[in-house]
Scaffold this active site. Structure first.
Site, PDB file in Angstrom:
ATOM      1  N   GLU A 171       3.161   6.376  -8.299  1.00  0.00           N
ATOM      2  CA  GLU A 171       1.922   5.735  -8.726  1.00  0.00           C
ATOM      3  C   GLU A 171       0.860   6.769  -9.114  1.00  0.00           C
ATOM      4  O   GLU A 171      -0.275   6.721  -8.653  1.00  0.00           O
ATOM      5  CB  GLU A 171       1.383   4.762  -7.661  1.00  0.00           C
ATOM      6  CG  GLU A 171       2.160   3.455  -7.605  1.00  0.00           C
ATOM      7  CD  GLU A 171       1.336   2.292  -7.074  1.00  0.00           C
ATOM      8  OE1 GLU A 171       0.658   1.645  -7.896  1.00  0.00           O
ATOM      9  OE2 GLU A 171       1.369   2.040  -5.861  1.00  0.00           O
ATOM     10  N   ASP A 216       8.450   3.974   2.528  1.00  0.00           N
ATOM     11  CA  ASP A 216       8.614   5.247   1.805  1.00  0.00           C
ATOM     12  C   ASP A 216       9.758   5.997   2.474  1.00  0.00           C
ATOM     13  O   ASP A 216       9.634   6.444   3.614  1.00  0.00           O
ATOM     14  CB  ASP A 216       7.311   6.044   1.846  1.00  0.00           C
ATOM     15  CG  ASP A 216       6.180   5.291   1.160  1.00  0.00           C
ATOM     16  OD1 ASP A 216       6.029   5.438  -0.058  1.00  0.00           O
ATOM     17  OD2 ASP A 216       5.478   4.512   1.854  1.00  0.00           O
ATOM     18  N   ASN A 228       9.587   0.143  -1.553  1.00  0.00           N
ATOM     19  CA  ASN A 228       9.079  -1.222  -1.374  1.00  0.00           C
ATOM     20  C   ASN A 228      10.093  -2.111  -0.647  1.00  0.00           C
ATOM     21  O   ASN A 228      10.152  -3.323  -0.887  1.00  0.00           O
ATOM     22  CB  ASN A 228       8.671  -1.835  -2.723  1.00  0.00           C
ATOM     23  CG  ASN A 228       7.234  -1.496  -3.099  1.00  0.00           C
ATOM     24  OD1 ASN A 228       6.325  -1.621  -2.277  1.00  0.00           O
ATOM     25  ND2 ASN A 228       7.019  -1.054  -4.327  1.00  0.00           N
ATOM     26  N   ASN A 256       3.296   8.286  -2.168  1.00  0.00           N
ATOM     27  CA  ASN A 256       2.708   7.372  -3.148  1.00  0.00           C
ATOM     28  C   ASN A 256       1.206   7.605  -3.090  1.00  0.00           C
ATOM     29  O   ASN A 256       0.549   7.223  -2.108  1.00  0.00           O
ATOM     30  CB  ASN A 256       3.065   5.915  -2.833  1.00  0.00           C
ATOM     31  CG  ASN A 256       2.457   4.948  -3.845  1.00  0.00           C
ATOM     32  OD1 ASN A 256       1.361   5.173  -4.345  1.00  0.00           O
ATOM     33  ND2 ASN A 256       3.158   3.872  -4.142  1.00  0.00           N
ATOM     34  N   HIS A 308      -0.714   4.795   1.264  1.00  0.00           N
ATOM     35  CA  HIS A 308       0.541   5.338   1.794  1.00  0.00           C
ATOM     36  C   HIS A 308       0.288   6.708   2.421  1.00  0.00           C
ATOM     37  O   HIS A 308      -0.526   7.488   1.916  1.00  0.00           O
ATOM     38  CB  HIS A 308       1.566   5.542   0.686  1.00  0.00           C
ATOM     39  CG  HIS A 308       2.045   4.279   0.040  1.00  0.00           C
ATOM     40  ND1 HIS A 308       3.290   3.756   0.247  1.00  0.00           N
ATOM     41  CD2 HIS A 308       1.429   3.440  -0.833  1.00  0.00           C
ATOM     42  CE1 HIS A 308       3.440   2.644  -0.464  1.00  0.00           C
ATOM     43  NE2 HIS A 308       2.325   2.429  -1.124  1.00  0.00           N
ATOM     44  N   ASP A 359       8.747   5.469  -2.971  1.00  0.00           N
ATOM     45  CA  ASP A 359       8.302   4.167  -2.473  1.00  0.00           C
ATOM     46  C   ASP A 359       9.355   3.135  -2.862  1.00  0.00           C
ATOM     47  O   ASP A 359       9.409   2.717  -4.009  1.00  0.00           O
ATOM     48  CB  ASP A 359       6.937   3.832  -3.083  1.00  0.00           C
ATOM     49  CG  ASP A 359       6.413   2.486  -2.634  1.00  0.00           C
ATOM     50  OD1 ASP A 359       7.098   1.795  -1.855  1.00  0.00           O
ATOM     51  OD2 ASP A 359       5.305   2.118  -3.071  1.00  0.00           O
TER      52      ASP A 359
END
Length: 257
Positions: free
Chosen positions: A34, A218, A149, A7, A248, A147
């Site tokens: 991202e 991740d 999350n 990320n 990250h 990612d």
DNA sequence: ATGGTCGTTGCACGA
């Protein structure tokens, strides 16, 4: 084959670090999240000059996912392939690289447990399985990495007591991750490091990285045929240090092909 | 101590 997920938290802001890291680490396949770039703003030619084919699924200032590959990149699919109305946000891109069906995923953050975004996150993860059923099979060589999350277990957060009532650790989130494992996916890092408390994300604020207040969110999820051929995996903490890092770190795996 | 930073954009919000 060396595959990585990262990320980058804005590819435009991260380009100097990304270039340096590609030359240093020499990954064959990179899944980025991202990018925060519009579809056409992705530096396709630049990466081509570095030897990478690429596919980007971008929307502009938020989200955006990409795959780079030195081992071929065919049958790219942006967004879900389950035939349902497309996700409005750019969080999933898929392509076949070196014989493996690879997806780069940026799972919604969730924000708070009582936020609509949390329900979007849970629905998104359920839909990821619909996508996999439409796009491939658990008996195939498949990697879904990015990612998530979600911290899969308490060992994956620096202090579980600080996360009570927070997203990323809730039972419902961990359950949808286990549903992905039931579908046929293995958490490759955890397979190789059953007891290691290593993180992939640290908050920029309050010296989070220096105090190692992080989470492992991740993940490289792979079907069993791929996981069995994975030889070595690390979190590249070096990339979280120095000038203008992402929040990250990349996660790497080497796979016998 | 309920803060803190960084990225986007535009003077706020998402992570």
């Amino acid at each position: 084959m060396r595959l990585a997920t990262w990320n980058v938290n804005s590819l435009r802001a991260r380009m100097p670090r990304v270039d340096e890291w590609l030359l240093d680490v020499q990954p064959d396949v990179v899944c980025m999240q991202e990018t925060k770039l519009a579809e056409d703003a992705f530096p396709t030619e630049h990466f081509a000059e570095m030897g990478y084919e690429s596919v980007h699924h971008g929307q502009g200032q938020w989200n955006g996912v990409a795959i780079l590959s030195k081992v071929g990149l065919v049958n790219p699919v942006r967004n879900f392939a389950d035939g349902q109305p497309l996700d409005a946000e750019a969080r999933l891109v898929t392509a076949t690289c070196g014989g493996i069906r690879v997806s780069s995923v940026y799972v919604p953050n969730g924000r708070e447990l009582d936020n609509d975004h949390y329900q979007y996150k849970l629905a998104w993860m359920k839909r990821l399985i619909d996508h996999l059923n439409a796009d491939t099979s658990s008996s195939d060589a498949v990697i879904v990495t990015g990612d998530y999350n979600i911290a899969p277990e308490d060992i994956d957060v620096y202090n579980p007591a600080d996360f009570i009532g927070a997203t990323h650790v809730s039972e419902a989130e961990r359950q949808v991750l286990r549903d992905l494992e039931s579908w046929g996916m293995v958490d490759v890092f955890r397979q190789h490091h059953p007891d290691d408390k290593l993180f992939s994300w640290w908050d920029y604020r309050a010296g989070g990285f220096n105090q190692n207040k992080g989470m492992r969110i991740d993940l490289i999820m792979a079907t069993s045929s791929v996981a069995a051929k994975s030889r070595w995996t690390i979190v590249d903490r070096q990339a979280r240090k120095g000038e203008k890092p992402s929040d990250h770190a990349p996660v790497l795996v080497d796979i016998d092909v």
